[in-house]
Design a protein around this motif. Structure first.
Motif, short mmCIF file in Angstrom:
data_model
loop_
_atom_site.label_atom_id
_atom_site.label_comp_id
_atom_site.label_asym_id
_atom_site.label_seq_id
_atom_site.Cartn_x
_atom_site.Cartn_y
_atom_site.Cartn_z
N UNK A 143 29.92 11.58 7.18
CA UNK A 143 30.00 12.34 8.51
C UNK A 143 30.80 11.39 9.47
N UNK A 144 31.85 11.95 10.39
CA UNK A 144 32.50 11.08 11.21
C UNK A 144 32.74 12.07 12.60
N UNK A 145 32.49 11.14 13.55
CA UNK A 145 32.62 11.55 14.75
C UNK A 145 33.89 10.98 15.52
N UNK A 146 34.70 11.88 15.96
CA UNK A 146 36.08 11.47 16.58
C UNK A 146 36.32 11.85 17.98
N UNK A 176 40.08 16.53 23.18
CA UNK A 176 38.64 16.74 23.10
C UNK A 176 38.11 15.70 21.77
N UNK A 177 36.94 16.02 21.35
CA UNK A 177 36.19 15.37 20.44
C UNK A 177 36.01 16.48 19.23
N UNK A 178 35.54 15.68 18.12
CA UNK A 178 35.36 16.63 16.60
C UNK A 178 34.32 15.85 15.89
N UNK A 179 33.62 16.56 15.19
CA UNK A 179 32.55 16.18 14.30
C UNK A 179 32.94 16.92 12.98
N UNK A 180 32.97 16.12 12.03
CA UNK A 180 33.24 16.33 10.40
C UNK A 180 32.42 16.07 9.56
N UNK A 181 31.66 16.81 8.44
CA UNK A 181 30.73 16.52 7.84
C UNK A 181 31.04 17.09 6.26
N UNK A 182 30.47 16.06 5.57
CA UNK A 182 30.75 16.63 4.08
C UNK A 182 29.61 17.13 3.55
N UNK A 183 28.46 17.16 4.45
CA UNK A 183 27.41 17.91 4.07
C UNK A 183 27.48 19.23 4.71
N UNK A 184 26.61 20.41 4.20
CA UNK A 184 26.61 21.50 4.83
C UNK A 184 25.98 21.56 6.13
N UNK A 185 26.54 22.29 7.10
CA UNK A 185 26.16 22.21 8.33
C UNK A 185 25.25 23.48 8.77
N UNK A 186 24.03 23.49 9.11
CA UNK A 186 23.11 24.55 9.49
C UNK A 186 23.29 25.22 10.59
N UNK A 187 23.54 24.59 11.70
CA UNK A 187 24.20 25.04 13.12
C UNK A 187 24.67 23.93 13.91
N UNK A 188 25.29 24.71 15.10
CA UNK A 188 26.01 23.61 15.96
C UNK A 188 25.46 24.00 17.43
N UNK A 189 25.78 22.85 17.88
CA UNK A 189 25.46 23.08 19.65
C UNK A 189 26.31 22.22 20.50
N UNK A 190 26.97 22.68 21.48
CA UNK A 190 27.51 21.98 22.74
C UNK A 190 26.94 21.80 23.82
N UNK A 191 26.87 20.54 24.09
CA UNK A 191 26.27 19.94 25.10
C UNK A 191 27.07 19.50 26.62
N UNK A 192 26.80 20.35 27.60
CA UNK A 192 27.63 19.80 28.77
C UNK A 192 26.95 18.42 29.60
N UNK A 193 28.04 17.59 29.57
CA UNK A 193 27.18 16.03 30.14
C UNK A 193 27.91 15.87 31.68
N UNK A 194 28.61 16.69 32.33
CA UNK A 194 29.24 16.69 33.56
C UNK A 194 30.55 15.70 33.49
N UNK A 195 30.88 15.75 34.72
CA UNK A 195 32.19 15.09 35.06
C UNK A 195 31.93 13.87 36.16
#
Length: 294
Positions: free
Chosen positions: A35-38, A97-116
């Motif tokens: 699992x890798x966050x970029x 932007x950003x990316x999230x990559x997984x070798x495991x199956x992903x059940x669901x996704x969510x994007x969270x706004x953190x402001x600026x």
């Protein structure tokens, strides 16, 4: 299981200032992350040869199409002309932007706004080419987001989040606290992978203009944050009271002096077997990798 976070500096090498697809792929393959966050990920940017860096990374890891997401934070080019990525991206427009990559199956996704952050701040940009000198520029902050995925692992569900927080002091701490608050309980309206879909039209997974940010978060199960938090050393753990899985300098890549990249955990995450701070052929950051036994 190997978890990793890597600020890729749009795939650019400090050795020659160039972005080359084969070198970027070599860097990702060498991490061997499950699992890798970029962060600082380019799509259709002239400066990086209009490459789709998230898709290249997903291919290098062997991730299935539904198990990775690129989430743009801006359209245009940071440091030049850009606008917030709050609507679906027109075909061919540069994004970052950003990316999230997984070798495991992903059940669901969510994007969270953190402001600026509403203020400009000086930031040091690395020089181009061998021996290039860093330059100090005054920049507007970009919108900051996080992307979360619930993974189906052999040991049960695991939520993994990646983000790239503000370079403005104080605002990055506020954003991290906001993120961890959003990850306290699972919202009834969280988006599945199918609901987030592919509004911007990139093969594999690109989310643009989709925000499923509710007031609550991810339940009582284990959660890991992977990211360039722009906060030094032990501070992220002190701010959140989350477990800090790795303590090692990650920046600058040639001779790290400070840890800006972090892996934080809450819940029964397992035992940390090893930590690697790995230099690659690209970026001014080192990749941070954590091997877990779950």
């Amino acid at each position: 299981m190997r978890l990793g976070t890597f600020n890729v500096m749009h795939g650019r090498s400090l050795a020659d200032g160039a972005v080359r697809a084969e070198r970027f792929v070599e860097a990702i393959v060498g991490l061997d992350a499950d699992v890798l966050g970029l962060q600082e990920v380019d799509l259709d940017q002239p400066r990086s040869g209009r490459l789709d860096l998230a898709a290249l990374a997903a291919g290098a890891m062997g991730a299935d199409d539904g198990d990775w997401r690129f989430v743009p934070t801006v359209y245009g080019t940071p440091g030049e002309t850009w606008r917030p990525a709050d609507v679906p991206r027109p075909a061919g427009e540069p994004a970052y932007g950003i990316a999230l990559i997984s070798r495991f199956p992903v059940r669901d996704w969510r994007v969270i706004d953190l402001g600026r952050a509403p203020v400009r701040s000086p930031i040091a940009l690395p020089g181009g080419g061998p021996g290039g000198r860093a330059r100090l520029v005054l920049l507007d902050d970009e919108p900051r987001l996080a992307v979360a995925a619930t993974l189906d692992t052999d040991d049960g569900p695991l939520t993994v989040v990646t983000t790239h927080l503000s370079f403005v002091p104080g605002w990055n701490a506020w954003q991290l606290r906001r993120l961890t608050r959003r990850l306290t309980r699972r919202p009834a309206g969280a988006a599945t992978a199918a609901e987030l879909g592919n509004p911007a039209g990139t093969t594999g997974g690109e989310s643009g203009g989709a925000r499923s940010d509710g007031g609550d978060g991810e339940g009582d199960g284990p959660v890991v944050i992977l990211g360039d938090l722009n906060l030094p050393g032990a501070l992220p753990g002190l701010l959140t009271r989350w477990r800090r899985l790795a303590a090692t300098p990650t920046y600058p890549a040639p001779a790290p002096q400070v840890q800006l990249d972090h892996v934080l955990a809450r819940g029964a995450i397992g035992e940390v077997r090893a930590v690697h701070c790995q230099r690659t052929p690209v970026s001014d950051h080192r990749a941070l990798l954590v091997d877990l036994a779950r």
